[in-house]
Structure formats: C-alpha cells, structure tokens
Design an enzyme around this catalytic site. Structure first.
Site, PDB file in Angstrom:
ATOM      1  N   GLU A 107       0.788  -1.408  -0.080  1.00  0.00           N
ATOM      2  CA  GLU A 107       0.052   0.009   0.054  1.00  0.00           C
ATOM      3  C   GLU A 107       0.898   1.259   0.089  1.00  0.00           C
ATOM      4  O   GLU A 107       0.426   2.200  -0.825  1.00  0.00           O
ATOM      5  CB  GLU A 107      -1.084   0.066   1.315  1.00  0.00           C
ATOM      6  CG  GLU A 107      -2.046  -0.951   1.189  1.00  0.00           C
ATOM      7  CD  GLU A 107      -3.055  -0.804   0.211  1.00  0.00           C
ATOM      8  OE1 GLU A 107      -3.022   0.126  -0.372  1.00  0.00           O
ATOM      9  OE2 GLU A 107      -3.806  -1.781   0.010  1.00  0.00           O
ATOM     10  N   ARG A 148       0.500   3.818  -3.165  1.00  0.00           N
ATOM     11  CA  ARG A 148       0.015   5.315  -3.134  1.00  0.00           C
ATOM     12  C   ARG A 148       1.089   6.242  -2.673  1.00  0.00           C
ATOM     13  O   ARG A 148       0.960   7.156  -3.332  1.00  0.00           O
ATOM     14  CB  ARG A 148      -0.796   5.049  -1.771  1.00  0.00           C
ATOM     15  CG  ARG A 148      -2.152   3.959  -1.768  1.00  0.00           C
ATOM     16  CD  ARG A 148      -3.168   4.106  -1.068  1.00  0.00           C
ATOM     17  NE  ARG A 148      -3.870   2.876  -0.811  1.00  0.00           N
ATOM     18  CZ  ARG A 148      -5.081   2.931  -0.639  1.00  0.00           C
ATOM     19  NH1 ARG A 148      -5.836   3.884  -0.285  1.00  0.00           N
ATOM     20  NH2 ARG A 148      -5.594   1.741  -0.318  1.00  0.00           N
ATOM     21  N   ASP A 193      -4.545  -9.845  -8.475  1.00  0.00           N
ATOM     22  CA  ASP A 193      -4.631  -9.053  -9.448  1.00  0.00           C
ATOM     23  C   ASP A 193      -3.603  -8.373 -10.254  1.00  0.00           C
ATOM     24  O   ASP A 193      -3.134  -8.518 -11.218  1.00  0.00           O
ATOM     25  CB  ASP A 193      -5.870  -7.980  -9.093  1.00  0.00           C
ATOM     26  CG  ASP A 193      -5.701  -7.222  -7.567  1.00  0.00           C
ATOM     27  OD1 ASP A 193      -4.667  -7.612  -6.994  1.00  0.00           O
ATOM     28  OD2 ASP A 193      -6.621  -6.664  -7.084  1.00  0.00           O
ATOM     29  N   GLU A 195     -12.310   0.061 -10.234  1.00  0.00           N
ATOM     30  CA  GLU A 195     -11.958  -0.829 -11.519  1.00  0.00           C
ATOM     31  C   GLU A 195     -12.975  -0.947 -12.590  1.00  0.00           C
ATOM     32  O   GLU A 195     -12.343  -1.038 -13.818  1.00  0.00           O
ATOM     33  CB  GLU A 195     -11.737  -2.340 -10.675  1.00  0.00           C
ATOM     34  CG  GLU A 195     -10.639  -2.622  -9.786  1.00  0.00           C
ATOM     35  CD  GLU A 195     -10.971  -1.731  -8.442  1.00  0.00           C
ATOM     36  OE1 GLU A 195     -11.928  -1.548  -8.121  1.00  0.00           O
ATOM     37  OE2 GLU A 195      -9.743  -1.616  -7.585  1.00  0.00           O
ATOM     38  N   THR A 246      -0.737   0.554 -10.349  1.00  0.00           N
ATOM     39  CA  THR A 246      -2.085   0.014 -10.129  1.00  0.00           C
ATOM     40  C   THR A 246      -2.691   1.015  -9.194  1.00  0.00           C
ATOM     41  O   THR A 246      -4.136   0.737  -9.173  1.00  0.00           O
ATOM     42  CB  THR A 246      -1.913  -1.226  -9.285  1.00  0.00           C
ATOM     43  OG1 THR A 246      -3.304  -1.856  -9.144  1.00  0.00           O
ATOM     44  CG2 THR A 246      -1.504  -1.002  -7.769  1.00  0.00           C
TER      45      THR A 246
HETATM   46  C1  DMJ Z   1      -6.342   0.258  -4.980  1.00  0.00           C
HETATM   47  O1  DMJ Z   1      -5.443   0.511  -3.990  1.00  0.00           O
HETATM   48  C2  DMJ Z   1      -5.598  -0.062  -6.294  1.00  0.00           C
HETATM   49  O2  DMJ Z   1      -6.196  -0.143  -7.379  1.00  0.00           O
HETATM   50  C3  DMJ Z   1      -5.090  -1.720  -5.856  1.00  0.00           C
HETATM   51  O3  DMJ Z   1      -4.635  -2.461  -7.030  1.00  0.00           O
HETATM   52  C4  DMJ Z   1      -6.484  -2.590  -5.575  1.00  0.00           C
HETATM   53  N1  DMJ Z   1      -7.313  -1.834  -4.590  1.00  0.00           N
HETATM   54  C5  DMJ Z   1      -7.350  -0.391  -4.721  1.00  0.00           C
HETATM   55  C6  DMJ Z   1      -8.765  -0.092  -5.127  1.00  0.00           C
HETATM   56  O4  DMJ Z   1      -9.895  -0.735  -5.261  1.00  0.00           O
END
Ligand code: DMJ
Length: 480
Positions: free
Chosen positions: A114, A118, A247, A381, A467
């Site tokens: 995370e 982020r 994912d 998503e 992501t």
């Molecule tokens: C985000 O922090 C990112 O897209 C991560 O890959 C998956 N979950 C959240 C959003 O749903």
C-alpha cells in the site's frame, strides 16, 4: 447585481456545474469529474487535512493501519489528479504539505504494497508531471525505508514492515506464513523508476530477483497461486484469483513490458503465458452469456468475481496489441466482454453501483448473494476498464456507462462532507460507510476525467499507470 446574477446563471448553464443531484446530460462530463474532485478535496481539506483519509459523514479524519503512522495518504494519492485537472492552487498547497509535513520516521508496521502504490507511486508521478525535486527526493527516501522488507531467505519481501526497526512479518491470516502475490508482485514499476531516479541499482535488483524466484517455481496448470512463503520459497495454499490477492501482479507483468518500451521479453512471456492459463482454467461464460473470471482453489472453481477483478477488462485490452499468434482481436473482445459483465453487475443493483463481489451460481448472474459482499467502497476498477475500452475502441457505450456511474455516485455517495462508500447497493436507502477512500481521488475520479477527455491527455504511447492510477513515463529504464 441583476446582470451579474444573470451572467453567472448563463455561464453555469453553458459550462455545466455539478451540484449533487442536479446533473444534466448537457454538462461537460470532464468538467463534472473535476467538480467532483473539488468537492472531495475541499472537504478533505476542511475536515481531515494532513490525516490519511476523510470520514465524510462524521466530518473528521480517518486513519487506516495500512500506512502505520505515515500521514497524508489522500494528499499524496491526489497530487497527480490535481495536477492533470489543473487545480493549481490545490496542487500548490498539497506540495507545500509534502515539503513541510510528510514524515516517514514512524515506528509502526506499514503495508509495503500500500505504501508503495499510493505513496511511492504518488510521489513519482507528481515528480514526473511537475518536475519538482521535492517529490523525487521523498520518493527515494521512502523507497530506501522499504528496502529491509526484502531481507528474507528468498528475497520475496514481507507484507508488513516496521520502517523504523526494519523488522518485517507477514499477515497473520496468510496461508502458511506466506507473502501475497498481488503485494510482492506490485512493486516492479515503482522500484525500476526509483533506480532510474536515484542512480542506485538496488531497487531494480530487488524486484528482478522476485521475478527470478517466480520463474524457477513450478506453476500448477501454469497458474500462479496467491501465497508464496518467503522463507521456503514454496507456494502456500493453491488459491488463484485475478481479483484480490492476485490482481495487480498480472497487471505489472504487462506494464513492465510496456514500460521497457517492449524490450523486457521476460515480462512479456510471463504475462501472455499467464493469460493463456487464466483463459483455459478460470474464464467461463454464464448461461445468460456473460463472460466472467472465476477463482480457482486447488483445481475447483468458485464462480465468483470480485469488483477488483473488473480491472482485467482494461488490462486485456491494453495488452491486446502484443498478443501472440494473431490474438489481438480476441484480447480486445475479452476486455469488452469483461467490461459488459462488470457493467451488468452495476446495472443489476438498486443503486447502479457494483457490489464488492458477484456470483454466477445458485441461479444468479452478476449479483451479490452474500450480505458481506454487497458493499461499494468507491472503488475504481469498473470505471478504469471503461476508460481503457473507450481509448482503445472509441465505442461510445463506455462513456455512457461512465456517465451512469457518475450519476449513481452523485446520487448515492455524495454527501455534504465529501463522498462515502455504501454498505449495501441493493437496498433503496443510503447506508453510508463514512469513509472517503484515498483511491477515490487518485483513481476513480482520475479515470472518469480521462474517460471524458481527449486521448492526448496522458497518452498510452508515453505513460503507463501504476495500479493506483499514478502515471509513470515509458522508456529508457532498462534494468534486466
Ligand atoms: C487500489 O488501492 C488499487 O487499485 C489496488 O490495486 C487495488 N485496490 C484499490 C482500489 O480498489
């Protein structure tokens, strides 16, 4: 005064303004997304400035233990969205906060994944977009703090790290003390950029080693289980999913190849081989004709698809171009089918917002059947997939579907104090969860804005999105 009022009314009716339920098809949708961003940002600033996230109902800060005591997740996650939306004043105040207050000297466990997607991702993008040195410095400083996570017998990093002591561990719930595929597999893009920007190869070496370990392992039916023990180097439970826990590992294989200007052949092979195995073993069609991606548990399928899995529509379409043996059209089609299924999962709810997970069994299709899967936490998503599908096909239905999501967000998630998630999207009245997730500003609103903007805003030929939707430039980063 009357004239001024008249002019103001005329201006708003032409340009469009987003005020809660007063949405109107004549408004410019990109402008509407910008107004949504303003509402989310202004309220974060008013009630939770400097804290991680906003509680929009109770109008106070929300702290998540994912970031330990690191603060300001919303600010760092939102930097690039503010920049591309040209919210200059807001970007300036965010930058000043980063300069003066963003502090990594915390004595607490953080989620390496995370914090990477982020904070490191957010800082890198802010640097590449604005050229402001402070963002580069902070990104490298934070990257260095994350390095002890790789001190395991295999070099597969721990999920959690105390960034003061450098001691790592894994989630207590993870099968056999394993690290998680989607976590250790979603460091590659940022770490390659950290090496590029610092001149220090160590970051890239760490992630290249992860790939080496994975390449040495046998994969059941060519699939990657979600659990890998960092000490023994053996898989844990054979659970495979393209949603949660798996994912973004697949996403980063494809994007590593794209980011290397298509020279990272290893990443390319791993991605297309994985997609082939996913197609054979996980992708199914419902009797009603909806294509979905199931989960695989030791050879048995669970006919469930998570909201998180919906990102895969965009991924398949983005990867279509390089697909082997004339499969380009097929991969675009797969992307389109996943987009349609995910749109159905929204359309079959009362609120027109998708549940956390939906099922294709027990007589239902694309519907959540368990109470604890009926929530929507402002996730991006589905809109992300609409954005990729729009850019790659220009089929207007993706913008229409994006607009439906805007209307639903405005109707059900917008509150006085910002935007809130919903506990149950199948009932008539709002039941807010009181969290404005930082990814709503970094991803959901950015993807909406891009969906309704011209293709030359962050064009795919020059940028790849991490992501968390943080854009990183392509090319010149050869570390393999
Ligand atoms: C985000 O922090 C990112 O897209 C991560 O890959 C998956 N979950 C959240 C959003 O749903």
């Amino acid at each position: 005064t009357i004239l001024l009022l008249l002019l103001a009314v005329l201006k708003y009716s032409q340009v469009g303004v987003c005020c809660g339920f007063l949405l109107n098809q004549h408004y410019n949708p990109a402008f509407v997304s910008l107004q949504m961003m303003k509402h989310a940002w202004d309220n974060y600033k008013r009630y939770a400035w400097g804290l991680n996230e906003l509680k929009p109902i109770s109008k106070q800060g929300h702290s998540s233990n994912l970031f330990g005591n690191i603060q300001g997740a919303t600010i760092v996650d939102a930097l690039d969205t503010l920049y591309i939306m040209e919210m200059k004043e807001e970007f300036k105040e965010a930058k000043e906060w980063v300069e003066k207050s963003l502090d990594f000297s915390v004595n607490a466990d953080v989620s390496v994944f995370e914090v990477n997607i982020r904070f490191v991702g957010g800082l890198l993008s802010a640097y590449y977009l604005s050229g402001e040195e402070v963002f580069r410095k902070k990104a490298v400083e934070l990257g260095e703090k994350l390095l002890p996570a790789f001190n395991t017998p295999t070099g597969i990093p721990w999920a959690l790290l105390n960034i003061k002591s450098g001691i790592g561990r894994n989630w207590p719930w993870a099968s056999g003390g394993s690290s998680i595929l989607a976590e250790f597999g979603t460091l590659h893009l940022e770490f390659v950029h950290l090496s590029h920007l610092s001149g220090n190869p160590v970051f890239a070496e760490k992630v290249m080693n992860i790939r080496k370990v994975l390449n040495r392992l046998d994969k059941p039916e060519g699939l990657y289980p979600n659990y890998l023990n960092p000490s023994s180097g053996q898989w844990g439970q054979h659970h495979v999913s393209i949603g949660g826990l798996g994912d973004s590992f697949y996403e980063y294989l494809l994007k590593a190849w794209l980011m290397s200007d298509k020279t990272d052949e290893d990443a390319k092979k791993m991605y297309y081989d994985a997609v082939q195995a996913i197609e054979t073993h996980l992708i199914r069609k419902s009797s009603g004709g909806l294509t979905y991606i199931a989960e695989w548990k030791g050879g048995l399928l669970e006919h469930k698809m998570g909201h998180l899995t919906c990102f895969a529509g965009g991924m398949f379409a983005l990867g279509a171009d390089g697909a082997p043996s004339d499969k380009t059209g097929h991969h675009i089609e797969l992307g389109a089918e996943i987009a349609r299924t995910c749109h159905e999962s929204y359309d079959r709810t009362r609120m027109k917002l998708g549940p956390e997970a939906f099922r294709f069994d027990g007589g239902v299709e694309a519907i959540a059947t368990r109470q604890n899967e009926k929530y929507y936490i402002l996730r991006p998503e589905v809109i992300e997939t609409y954005m990729y599908m729009w850019r790659l096909t220009h089929d207007p239905k993706y913008r229409e579907w994006g607009w439906e999501a805007v209307e639903a967000l405005e109707k059900h998630c917008r509150v006085d104090g910002g935007y809130s998630g919903i506990r149950d999207v199948y009932i008539n009245h709002e039941n807010h969860d009181d969290v404005q997730q930082s990814f709503f500003l970094s991803e959901t609103l950015k993807y909406l804005y891009l969906l309704f903007s011209e293709d030359d805003l962050l064009p795919f030929e020059h940028w790849v999105f991490n992501t968390e939707a943080h854009p990183l430039p392509l090319g010149h980063m050869i570390w393999f």
